[in-house]
Design a protein around this motif. Structure first.
Motif, PDB file in Angstrom:
ATOM      1  N   GLU A  56       0.832  -1.209   0.016  1.00  0.00           N
ATOM      2  CA  GLU A  56      -0.002  -0.033   0.091  1.00  0.00           C
ATOM      3  C   GLU A  56       0.655   1.514  -0.089  1.00  0.00           C
ATOM      4  OE1 GLU A  56      -2.331  -0.323   3.270  1.00  0.00           O
ATOM      5  OE2 GLU A  56      -3.752  -2.164   2.596  1.00  0.00           O
ATOM      6  N   LYS A  57       0.954   1.879  -1.139  1.00  0.00           N
ATOM      7  CA  LYS A  57       1.718   3.248  -1.260  1.00  0.00           C
ATOM      8  C   LYS A  57       1.076   4.362  -0.641  1.00  0.00           C
ATOM      9  CE  LYS A  57       4.843   2.036  -4.973  1.00  0.00           C
ATOM     10  NZ  LYS A  57       5.335   2.514  -6.399  1.00  0.00           N
ATOM     11  N   LYS A  58       1.769   5.298   0.023  1.00  0.00           N
ATOM     12  CA  LYS A  58       1.043   6.338   0.504  1.00  0.00           C
ATOM     13  C   LYS A  58       0.816   7.281  -0.512  1.00  0.00           C
ATOM     14  CE  LYS A  58       1.958   9.880   4.138  1.00  0.00           C
ATOM     15  NZ  LYS A  58       2.815  10.506   5.050  1.00  0.00           N
ATOM     16  N   GLU A  59      -0.171   8.011  -0.523  1.00  0.00           N
ATOM     17  CA  GLU A  59      -0.438   8.851  -1.604  1.00  0.00           C
ATOM     18  C   GLU A  59       0.603  10.321  -1.325  1.00  0.00           C
ATOM     19  OE1 GLU A  59      -4.778   9.684  -1.468  1.00  0.00           O
ATOM     20  OE2 GLU A  59      -5.203   7.962  -2.402  1.00  0.00           O
ATOM     21  N   PRO A  60       0.882  11.082  -2.377  1.00  0.00           N
ATOM     22  CA  PRO A  60       1.832  12.128  -2.289  1.00  0.00           C
ATOM     23  C   PRO A  60       0.684  13.505  -1.797  1.00  0.00           C
ATOM     24  CG  PRO A  60       1.363  11.802  -4.660  1.00  0.00           C
ATOM     25  CD  PRO A  60       0.670  10.495  -3.916  1.00  0.00           C
ATOM     26  N   THR A  61       1.170  14.198  -0.676  1.00  0.00           N
ATOM     27  CA  THR A  61       0.519  15.066  -0.413  1.00  0.00           C
ATOM     28  C   THR A  61       0.650  16.313  -1.308  1.00  0.00           C
ATOM     29  OG1 THR A  61       2.434  15.611   1.177  1.00  0.00           O
ATOM     30  CG2 THR A  61       0.919  14.674   2.198  1.00  0.00           C
ATOM     31  N   HIS A  62      -0.166  17.483  -1.062  1.00  0.00           N
ATOM     32  CA  HIS A  62       0.075  18.402  -1.943  1.00  0.00           C
ATOM     33  C   HIS A  62       1.153  19.461  -1.827  1.00  0.00           C
ATOM     34  CE1 HIS A  62      -1.408  22.508  -4.064  1.00  0.00           C
ATOM     35  NE2 HIS A  62      -2.152  21.316  -4.847  1.00  0.00           N
ATOM     36  N   PHE A  63       1.763  19.858  -2.907  1.00  0.00           N
ATOM     37  CA  PHE A  63       3.114  20.588  -2.598  1.00  0.00           C
ATOM     38  C   PHE A  63       2.943  21.991  -1.872  1.00  0.00           C
ATOM     39  CE2 PHE A  63       0.761  22.657  -6.448  1.00  0.00           C
ATOM     40  CZ  PHE A  63       0.960  23.991  -6.036  1.00  0.00           C
ATOM     41  N   SER A  64       1.715  22.598  -1.820  1.00  0.00           N
ATOM     42  CA  SER A  64       1.507  23.748  -0.829  1.00  0.00           C
ATOM     43  C   SER A  64       1.597  23.368   0.551  1.00  0.00           C
ATOM     44  CB  SER A  64       0.054  24.415  -1.267  1.00  0.00           C
ATOM     45  OG  SER A  64      -0.982  23.404  -0.740  1.00  0.00           O
ATOM     46  N   GLU A  65       1.240  22.078   1.049  1.00  0.00           N
ATOM     47  CA  GLU A  65       1.570  21.857   2.412  1.00  0.00           C
ATOM     48  C   GLU A  65       2.857  21.334   2.622  1.00  0.00           C
ATOM     49  OE1 GLU A  65      -1.554  18.774   2.844  1.00  0.00           O
ATOM     50  OE2 GLU A  65      -3.045  19.928   2.711  1.00  0.00           O
ATOM     51  N   LYS A 117      12.634  20.104  -6.415  1.00  0.00           N
ATOM     52  CA  LYS A 117      12.415  20.204  -8.012  1.00  0.00           C
ATOM     53  C   LYS A 117      11.302  19.500  -8.503  1.00  0.00           C
ATOM     54  CE  LYS A 117      15.420  18.802 -11.780  1.00  0.00           C
ATOM     55  NZ  LYS A 117      16.482  18.030 -12.601  1.00  0.00           N
ATOM     56  N   THR A 118      10.791  18.265  -7.879  1.00  0.00           N
ATOM     57  CA  THR A 118       9.839  17.742  -8.223  1.00  0.00           C
ATOM     58  C   THR A 118       8.562  18.637  -7.755  1.00  0.00           C
ATOM     59  OG1 THR A 118       9.679  16.642  -6.012  1.00  0.00           O
ATOM     60  CG2 THR A 118      10.163  15.457  -8.083  1.00  0.00           C
ATOM     61  N   LEU A 119       8.371  19.200  -6.596  1.00  0.00           N
ATOM     62  CA  LEU A 119       7.305  20.286  -6.213  1.00  0.00           C
ATOM     63  C   LEU A 119       7.115  21.457  -7.035  1.00  0.00           C
ATOM     64  CD1 LEU A 119       7.862  20.246  -2.207  1.00  0.00           C
ATOM     65  CD2 LEU A 119       6.129  19.076  -3.512  1.00  0.00           C
ATOM     66  N   LYS A 120       8.309  21.908  -7.449  1.00  0.00           N
ATOM     67  CA  LYS A 120       8.384  22.976  -8.426  1.00  0.00           C
ATOM     68  C   LYS A 120       7.465  22.689  -9.855  1.00  0.00           C
ATOM     69  CE  LYS A 120      12.274  25.834  -7.010  1.00  0.00           C
ATOM     70  NZ  LYS A 120      13.513  26.356  -7.342  1.00  0.00           N
ATOM     71  N   GLY A 121       7.985  21.513 -10.245  1.00  0.00           N
ATOM     72  CA  GLY A 121       7.128  20.838 -11.374  1.00  0.00           C
ATOM     73  C   GLY A 121       5.959  20.671 -11.265  1.00  0.00           C
ATOM     74  N   GLU A 122       5.537  20.083 -10.253  1.00  0.00           N
ATOM     75  CA  GLU A 122       4.114  20.141  -9.750  1.00  0.00           C
ATOM     76  C   GLU A 122       3.251  21.359  -9.808  1.00  0.00           C
ATOM     77  OE1 GLU A 122       3.662  17.975  -6.193  1.00  0.00           O
ATOM     78  OE2 GLU A 122       4.485  16.026  -6.870  1.00  0.00           O
ATOM     79  N   GLN A 123       4.022  22.417  -9.242  1.00  0.00           N
ATOM     80  CA  GLN A 123       3.185  23.847  -9.231  1.00  0.00           C
ATOM     81  C   GLN A 123       3.248  24.121 -10.453  1.00  0.00           C
ATOM     82  OE1 GLN A 123       5.656  26.246  -6.592  1.00  0.00           O
ATOM     83  NE2 GLN A 123       4.145  27.849  -6.375  1.00  0.00           N
ATOM     84  N   GLU A 124       4.177  24.089 -11.177  1.00  0.00           N
ATOM     85  CA  GLU A 124       4.070  24.768 -12.751  1.00  0.00           C
ATOM     86  C   GLU A 124       2.991  23.989 -13.316  1.00  0.00           C
ATOM     87  OE1 GLU A 124       8.081  24.171 -14.196  1.00  0.00           O
ATOM     88  OE2 GLU A 124       8.946  26.127 -13.150  1.00  0.00           O
ATOM     89  N   ILE A 152      -4.598  25.584 -14.356  1.00  0.00           N
ATOM     90  CA  ILE A 152      -5.293  26.784 -13.770  1.00  0.00           C
ATOM     91  C   ILE A 152      -5.529  27.568 -15.212  1.00  0.00           C
ATOM     92  CG2 ILE A 152      -5.659  28.607 -12.310  1.00  0.00           C
ATOM     93  CD1 ILE A 152      -4.182  26.743 -10.114  1.00  0.00           C
ATOM     94  N   LYS A 153      -4.539  27.951 -15.732  1.00  0.00           N
ATOM     95  CA  LYS A 153      -4.510  29.083 -16.908  1.00  0.00           C
ATOM     96  C   LYS A 153      -5.315  28.554 -17.966  1.00  0.00           C
ATOM     97  CE  LYS A 153      -0.075  31.315 -15.979  1.00  0.00           C
ATOM     98  NZ  LYS A 153       1.178  31.477 -16.843  1.00  0.00           N
ATOM     99  N   GLN A 154      -5.236  27.204 -18.314  1.00  0.00           N
ATOM    100  CA  GLN A 154      -6.222  26.661 -19.363  1.00  0.00           C
ATOM    101  C   GLN A 154      -7.583  26.540 -18.920  1.00  0.00           C
ATOM    102  OE1 GLN A 154      -4.587  22.545 -20.012  1.00  0.00           O
ATOM    103  NE2 GLN A 154      -2.519  23.420 -20.973  1.00  0.00           N
TER     104      GLN A 154
END
Length: 534
Positions: free
Chosen positions: A8-17, A52-59, A65-67
């Motif tokens: 059971e893999k843990k779900e990744p938390t949101h980058f803002s948290e 680096k991964t969090l920045k990619g998720e944010q981008e 959101i823009k789309q």
């Protein structure tokens, strides 16, 4: 259980948290494993990978959101959505106003708790949300900050210890220069010697006065005793003459004695008053006041034990670390101006008697700047002369030959040629010592070989000795056996002798009986033969 948890893999938390810098290693690895990234490496590598991964998720989320916003712009906006947006904005404004009110209340509470000082200063207060409200501030002295261990390699401890070291160096330079200026302003050692001489002379005069007064008192006592003795002799002579005259003389003598005692008491009272006045003058201690607290602070900074003095070696070390590039001769000259008996009592400069002014040399700002430069101007001139070397070579070749081998290092002039000569001598000495060491090692090897031979001989002798001892023990055992057998054989022989003696006695007895029988038989035969013949 381990297979279930790994499956059971843990779900990744949101980058803002997430905040990778404040996270622990376990949390970083869990987040990386949830994003199917490698969780191996140091903490800094894990933080860089996750950021680096969090920045990619944010981008990616911003692009989505823009789309969506572009798509929504194309669609007609519903009035219900507009109302919901307006409500959300109103709620946000209310929350901001409440937050501002809370901040004002907190500021008012802080002002009530802490009394603000009149002088400008730095105020440090821990934020209530930092580290879950556990973060706290504490006041620490510089000595405590400098007392760190080299094992403390953590980032925050390293930064604090580095700041403490830099601040300590700044204080050392500043206080050292203040001491340097104080010694330059201080009077020379001769004036102090003259003051000591004056004090010693005053003490000697007082001692002389006391001795003279004692001698005078002793002389008076002796004279009085002589007078009394003479008077007693006269009285004894006059006793025989008349009793009346004796009584009169006694009365006169008593009156004279009383007058003499009164005179002596008056003299003693005058001498006692003089002594008391001198003692009172001595008891009046002179009050000292610190006239230069900044200089006193700089001296106390180096005098950690608060002894009240500094050694000449300490002062020399202080002046070498200031950075004025002074030579050793200059430093010794400055120190020896003030030092007495290898120590300097700095209270003589910082303190002074109430109402008296100290004779200190006044140093202007220009002179102070010159003192602050030290020998730096000479070094600058040497650098300039090196830059313009082509022009100066032709005119000052002889001077350069003299001074080319001299270098200034840590405030002292060093001659390279003398150092090289010393180095050659030291190398020669080293080579000779190495040869001697080799000879000694060879001798030691020879001694070791002879030692081994002697040890081998010793072992052989010990083995031979052991064999001889074994043979001796065998011989002793054989000897004991032979002695026992000898005793047995002797006993047997003695027994056999007894038996033989008995047998011989019996045999002899038997033989004697047989002889008797034979003689009787012969006699009978003879008798018979004779009878027959008849």
């Amino acid at each position: 259980m381990e297979t279930e948890t790994s499956g059971e893999k843990k779900e990744p938390t949101h980058f803002s948290e997430l905040d990778p810098k404040s996270m622990k290693i376990v949390d970083l690895r869990q987040e990386l494993e949830a994003r199917s990234l490698s969780a191996k490496g140091l903490k800094s590598q894990l933080i860089a990978r996750l950021t680096k991964t969090l920045k990619g998720e944010q981008e990616a989320e911003e692009e989505e959101i823009k789309q969506e916003q572009e798509k929504e712009k194309e669609k007609p906006v519903d009035p219900e959505i507009l109302e919901a947006i307006a409500k959300e904005e109103a709620v946000k404004k209310e929350q901001e106003e409440e937050q501002k009110k809370k901040d004002k209340k907190e500021k008012a509470l802080l002002e009530k708790k802490y009394i603000m000082p009149d002088t400008p200063c730095l105020l440090v207060h821990p934020h209530p949300t930092a580290k879950g409200g556990k973060f706290d501030c504490s006041v620490m002295s510089l000595s405590v900050l400098l007392d760190y261990r080299p094992e403390d390699n953590k980032e925050h401890i390293f930064e604090v210890s580095l700041f403490a070291e830099m601040f300590n160096e700044m204080l050392m330079r500043d206080f050292g220069f203040q001491i340097f200026l104080g010694l330059m302003k201080a009077p020379a050692k001769k004036e102090e010697k003259e003051e000591k001489k004056d004090k010693e002379e005053g003490k000697k005069d007082e001692k002389k006065d006391k001795d003279e007064s004692k001698v005078k008192d002793e002389k008076k006592d002796k004279d009085e005793k002589k007078d009394k003795d003479e008077k007693k002799d006269k009285d004894e002579k006059d006793v025989k003459k008349d009793d009346k005259e004796k009584d009169g003389e006694k009365i006169k003598e008593e009156e004279k004695c009383e007058d003499m005692e009164e005179d002596e008491g008056a003299d003693k009272d005058e001498d006692g008053k003089k002594d008391k006045d001198k003692k009172d003058k001595k008891k009046e201690k002179k009050k000292y006041i610190t006239t230069d607290p900044g200089l006193l602070l700089s001296f106390v900074y180096y005098d950690q034990n608060h002894t009240g003095y500094l050694l000449d070696k300490d002062l020399e070390e202080i002046f070498t670390t200031i950075g004025l590039q002074l030579s050793r001769a200059q430093i010794k000259k400055i120190v020896q101006r003030v030092v007495t008996r290898d120590m300097f009592n700095y209270r003589k400069i910082t303190d002074s008697i109430e109402g008296e002014k100290k004779d200190l040399t006044v140093i202007d700002e220009i002179e102070e700047t010159k003192l602050a430069q030290g020998n730096m101007d000479l070094l600058k001139l040497s650098h300039k002369s090196l830059k313009s070397g082509e022009e100066m070579k032709e005119t000052t070749e002889s001077q350069m030959e003299v001074t080319s081998n001299i270098i200034q290092y840590k405030g002292s002039m060093i001659n390279i040629d003398s150092l090289l000569e010393k180095l050659d001598k030291s190398e020669k000495d080293r080579m000779s010592m190495e040869k001697k060491m080799q000879d000694v090692e060879n001798e030691i090897g020879m001694v070791k070989g002879s030692l081994k031979e002697t040890e081998q001989d010793k072992t052989n002798l010990s083995s031979e000795l052991q064999n001889v001892r074994d043979e001796m023990t065998q011989m002793k055992s054989l000897q004991t056996r032979v002695e026992t057998q000898n005793k047995k054989y002797r006993q047997v022989l003695l027994n056999s002798k007894d038996v033989l003696s008995k047998t011989l006695s019996t045999v002899s007895n038997c033989l004697s009986e047989e002889d008797k029988l034979h003689s009787e038989i012969k006699y009978e035969n003879v008798v018979k033969t004779e009878g027959l013949s008849n």
